[in-house]
Design an enzyme around this catalytic site. Structure first.
Site, PDB file in Angstrom:
ATOM      1  N   ASN A 246      -7.366   2.176  -2.474  1.00  0.00           N
ATOM      2  CA  ASN A 246      -7.191   1.702  -1.018  1.00  0.00           C
ATOM      3  C   ASN A 246      -7.059   0.337  -1.075  1.00  0.00           C
ATOM      4  O   ASN A 246      -7.964  -0.378  -1.302  1.00  0.00           O
ATOM      5  CB  ASN A 246      -8.336   2.467  -0.239  1.00  0.00           C
ATOM      6  CG  ASN A 246      -8.126   2.024   1.261  1.00  0.00           C
ATOM      7  OD1 ASN A 246      -7.109   1.182   1.487  1.00  0.00           O
ATOM      8  ND2 ASN A 246      -8.881   2.597   2.214  1.00  0.00           N
TER       9      ASN A 246
ATOM     10  N   ARG B 267      -3.697   5.386  -1.115  1.00  0.00           N
ATOM     11  CA  ARG B 267      -3.724   5.542   0.118  1.00  0.00           C
ATOM     12  C   ARG B 267      -2.764   4.441   0.805  1.00  0.00           C
ATOM     13  O   ARG B 267      -2.495   3.608   0.566  1.00  0.00           O
ATOM     14  CB  ARG B 267      -4.978   5.140   1.007  1.00  0.00           C
ATOM     15  CG  ARG B 267      -5.159   5.353   2.286  1.00  0.00           C
ATOM     16  CD  ARG B 267      -6.053   4.336   2.826  1.00  0.00           C
ATOM     17  NE  ARG B 267      -6.220   4.914   4.212  1.00  0.00           N
ATOM     18  CZ  ARG B 267      -6.689   3.941   5.422  1.00  0.00           C
ATOM     19  NH1 ARG B 267      -7.438   3.016   4.961  1.00  0.00           N
ATOM     20  NH2 ARG B 267      -6.801   4.452   6.524  1.00  0.00           N
TER      21      ARG B 267
ATOM     22  N   GLU C 167     -12.413  10.414   1.711  1.00  0.00           N
ATOM     23  CA  GLU C 167     -10.926  10.351   1.553  1.00  0.00           C
ATOM     24  C   GLU C 167     -10.591  10.266   0.354  1.00  0.00           C
ATOM     25  O   GLU C 167      -9.521  10.798  -0.237  1.00  0.00           O
ATOM     26  CB  GLU C 167     -10.563   9.098   2.368  1.00  0.00           C
ATOM     27  CG  GLU C 167     -10.406   9.366   3.909  1.00  0.00           C
ATOM     28  CD  GLU C 167     -10.684   8.149   4.832  1.00  0.00           C
ATOM     29  OE1 GLU C 167     -11.711   7.560   4.595  1.00  0.00           O
ATOM     30  OE2 GLU C 167      -9.598   7.704   5.497  1.00  0.00           O
TER      31      GLU C 167
END
Ligand code: ADP
Length: 393
Positions: free
Chosen positions: A7, A88, A381
């Site tokens: 991310n 992400r 996530e």
């Protein structure tokens, strides 16, 4: 199989290396203040922690350093052990309703929709390019925050504005936090002992950024963030929904450009705006315990809007099996959950005050007689990113 979930933010890079399919975290960490002096490189593996402060000028340097550390610390014998990288990506526009293998065409589309998420997509791309350069042979996957919400119908996602704004510029509701809403709704179905197709859920992702989602049969049917992540409920520094006429009014009164006003709605509003001193929920609750009026207003305002959305989504869904709390505040701030629960009593929900004192545990926090179950579900996530990456490669 080892999969890296990444991310990348504008000055940060979060990573988790997972052993799949058992979903065990091998190592996790974050590089902060990239491109600013005194960057911080933190890494956690087994029961060890390692932190270094040094200057890391670019994401590429951060990635090289991270990969070298994995080998030096014997976390992997060779970088070939990493079989896939999942990134992400905040905005996929209307093009992606699922995760995809990253190709030149995919990168072009992510660039193309970057104007819809100027704070996020360029940073996500920087992370992708840095890993591509360091590990050019390893397949990479993009997992979009917007993808889960592509199941919304036009009545949910269109704004009542001139239609050509949508046709020409893609002005519509996209929604964000999709990976989290999807993960939490899957966990909720398991906790309820139901097939996800038979569930009606409201997911409250309340972190620094926050959004609610109505999930019908595992599909997003409405969500509180909109064209950008500024819409919806009040957040750490974002206002959430306001009368759009305020933007022009403040611009005139304070002699500020539209950019400057929007920047204040993004960075100086929400908890920070109302309390006047902090965007962090822990600071606000400390102040609330000292009787600070503005902090009380900030937390109560947020809880009211969350409850308003829950009421609206209850009507959208027609009924509801569970209301789920997740992310930093949803998982930890018992007091916020209590305020929200008090505001939605008319739906027949009954919070269990003892269970509500727990933090970051997957558990039911309502009483047996509650008409709708209240669930606390820590989000994950990275696991969703790793699952999609494994599936696609
Ligand atoms: P994001 O990922 O959007 O940056 P997080 O999901 O990490 O945000 O949530 C950050 C928020 O969670 C902060 O407001 C922080 O104060 C809050 N938070 C974390 N731990 C606690 C806690 N123990 N009690 C209350 N709030 C907490």
């Amino acid at each position: 199989m080892k999969i890296m979930a990444v991310n990348a933010g504008s000055s940060s890079l979060k990573f988790k290396l997972l052993d799949m399919p058992n979903e065990k975290v091998i190592v996790s960490g974050i590089v902060e203040r990239i491109g600013i002096i005194d960057s911080v490189f933190s890494i956690k593996y087994s029961d060890k922690k390692f932190k270094e402060i040094l200057d890391i000028p670019t994401h590429k340097v951060a990635v090289d350093m991270l990969l070298k550390k994995l080998v030096d610390l014997n976390i992997v014998n060779s970088l070939d052990e990493i079989e896939g990288i999942g990134h992400r990506v905040v905005h996929g526009g209307e093009k992606f309703s699922n995760s995809v293998i990253i190709t030149k065409e995919v990168l072009d589309v992510i660039e193309e929709v970057s104007h819809l998420a100027p704070l996020h997509n360029p940073a996500n791309l920087t992370g992708i390019y840095a890993f591509q350069e360091a590990l050019p042979k390893i397949p990479a996957v993009a997992v979009f925050d917007t993808a889960f919400h592509q199941t919304m119908n036009p009545i949910a996602y269109m704004y009542s504005v001139p239609y050509e704004w949508y046709v020409k510029y893609g002005v519509r509701k996209y929604g964000f936090h999709g990976t989290s809403h999807k993960y939490v709704s899957q966990r909720a179905a398991i906790m309820l002992g139901k097939n996800i197709e038979d569930t009606k859920l409201i997911v409250c992702h309340i972190g620094n950024g926050a959004s609610l989602c109505a999930v019908d049969g595992g599909k997003s049917v409405d969500t509180s963030m909109g064209f950008t992540p500024l819409a919806g409920i009040p957040m750490g520094t974002r206002s959430g929904d306001i009368d759009p006429a305020i933007v022009q009014f403040i611009s005139e009164k304070e002699n500020k450009t539209l950019d400057e006003v929007i920047n204040e709605l993004n960075k100086k509003s929400g908890y920070l705006g109302l309390s006047g001193f902090s965007s962090d929920s822990r600071d606000l609750w400390d102040a609330v315990s000292r009787g600070d009026e503005k902090s009380i207003l900030a937390v109560k305002k947020q809880a009211k809007i969350i409850a308003d959305y829950i009421g609206a989504y209850y009507l959208t869904l027609g009924s509801c099996d569970a209301i789920c709390f997740t992310a930093g505040i949803g998982e930890n701030a018992s007091e916020t959950r209590k305020l929200v629960a008090n505001n939605i009593k008319a739906l027949g929900t009954v919070l269990d005050p003892k269970k509500n004192m727990h933090q970051s545990e997957e558990m039911v926090i309502s009483k047996k007689r509650s008409r709708i179950k209240l669930l606390m579900i820590p989000t994950n996530e990275e696991v969703m990113i790793a699952r999609d990456t494994m599936r696609l490669i």
